[in-house]
Design an enzyme around this catalytic site. Structure first.
Site, short mmCIF file in Angstrom:
data_model
loop_
_atom_site.label_atom_id
_atom_site.label_comp_id
_atom_site.label_asym_id
_atom_site.label_seq_id
_atom_site.Cartn_x
_atom_site.Cartn_y
_atom_site.Cartn_z
CE LYS A 39 92.53 -48.28 36.19
NZ LYS A 39 92.47 -46.81 36.35
CG ASN A 40 95.09 -46.88 32.84
OD1 ASN A 40 94.21 -46.52 33.61
ND2 ASN A 40 96.32 -47.17 33.24
#
Length: 422
Positions: free
Chosen positions: A22-23
């Site tokens: 995600k990051n």
């Protein structure tokens, strides 16, 4: 709001496929703003934060298309229509601030709302603004918005960061690719997501050296081309699911897992008596003999123990043999899951940035409330080890960072279901 119901007591066996990070994806998507050519990201996680970033980029005039059931995201910014990132979108997610650097680099101006995200403590924007000002940007805060301008374009400089901020490193790295001359980032963040971002930018023609170290050098170029880039494995999702068989018992193979992404975390698992084995497709984890042993944990920037795995580790230590001490050095308000774990019978004392956990033989199911993204999944993990039923409420946080958690855990034997809001 949806709830997750967990009935504990079942061992876990099988494979869990780990998604893209995600990051990393949230930093890669704004890269489209640096070029008029198409950017395609593969191995993209299917999360609400990805949808939020898509909406933000679309509000600026970028084209964003989800393909292959959302695992591929095609982006194009050949015709931007705005340089203003509005509060209504930015408030939902901290990573929205990552449009600031690219917009300044390409358009010479940007108006970006101060961001939102999980309430886990202060994450000041001044590290970002000071870094971009070093490249010649003029930035003023007015009415909750950062008004930024780079008259005549950005110019390379030596920029020492007062803290190894991941977001500030990403913003500065993207901006510097189109700045005139050479930029050196000192005390740069070293996370795998930084390396992934630099790798993507190099595919597009950027000249970057030193990513993965505390000193990154960027030689500005006139333009960047398009590219296709695979998002790196999510090390936080990986660590989360590695803890599941430790808490519940059994053996799970995390497909796509890489040891180099979670070295400090694995060292703590092994110290607790957990067996971690590299396989041809990932990492296999099993609890060796009975309850794990207590270990002390200090969260640190990469390559140290990740703050984003602290809550999950605490859930595991609640049933370990002995007393563990967890020290949170990244965010000052990140023990909000502790009172909820105590509702399940955990023995935890919190004093400032330190939590002392005395392991108990068994947790007991209870209704609990998620306070942030990582706290959400820590309570689900705790439910795997609890007697009876655990109901985790307010799981909208969960969907920001974990795709189909009930399906992934259910496939390896967990008794877990999502209950839709009535």
């Amino acid at each position: 709001m949806d709830s997750i119901i967990v009935n504990g007591g079942s061992e876990l066996h099988g494979q869990i496929h780990i998604a893209g990070a995600k990051n990393a994806a949230l930093a890669l998507m704004p890269v489209t703003l640096l070029t008029e050519e198409p950017l395609t990201l593969t191995n993209t996680p299917r999360l609400s934060d990805i949808r939020t970033m898509s909406q933000l980029l679309q509000s600026l005039g970028a084209e964003v298309t989800a393909l292959n059931d959302g695992r591929v995201v095609a982006l194009s910014s050949h015709g931007l229509t705005s340089t203003r990132a509005d509060y209504d979108i930015v408030r939902k997610m901290r990573a929205s601030n990552l449009v600031l650097g690219p917009l300044l680099a390409r358009e010479g101006r940007a108006v970006v709302s101060l961001p939102g995200g999980c309430a886990i403590g202060a994450r000041p924007m001044d590290i970002h603004t000071t870094a971009l000002e070093a490249l010649g940007a003029e930035i003023e805060l007015k009415d909750g918005y950062l008004h930024a301008e780079a008259r005549g374009g950005l110019k390379g400089a030596v920029v020492p960061l007062r803290f190894a901020s991941v977001g500030a490193t990403e913003n500065l790295l993207m901006a510097a690719t189109l700045a005139k001359g050479s930029t050196v980032i000192e005390n740069a963040a070293r996370e795998p997501e930084i390396v992934d971002l630099a790798s993507c930018l190099r595919r597009m023609g950027a000249q970057i050296e030193g990513d993965g170290t505390s000193r990154i050098e960027i030689q500005g170029v006139d333009r960047l081309s398009g590219a296709t880039h695979p998002v790196v494995t999510d090390r936080i999702e990986l660590g989360t699911y590695m803890l599941a068989p430790v808490i519940a018992g059994g053996e799970v193979e995390c497909v796509g897992g890489r040891l180099d992404l979670v070295t400090a975390f694995v060292e703590k698992l092994e110290a607790a008596g957990v067996e971690v084995e590299e396989t041809q497709v990932g990492l296999k984890v099993r609890r060796a003999n009975g309850r794990p042993s207590a270990v002390d944990v200090v969260t640190e920037p990469f390559p140290g123990f990740p703050t984003d795995l602290q809550a999950q580790m605490m859930a595991m230590l609640c049933t370990a043999e002995g007393t563990s001490v967890l020290e949170e050095r990244i965010f000052e308000n990140r023990f909000m899951h502790a009172p909820e774990l105590m509702r399940m019978g955990a023995d935890i004392e919190v004093h400032g940035g330190t939590a002392t956990v005395k392991g108990v033989e068994r947790l007991k199911g209870a209704p609990v409330m998620a306070t942030d993204l990582r706290a959400s999944v820590s309570l689900i993990l705790a439910g795997l080890a609890a007697e009876g039923e655990t109901q985790v409420n307010r799981v909208y946080h969960l969907d920001r960072g974990y795709e189909h958690v009930e399906e992934k855990l259910g496939a390896v034997g967990a008794r877990i279901e999502r209950v839709k809001e009535r």
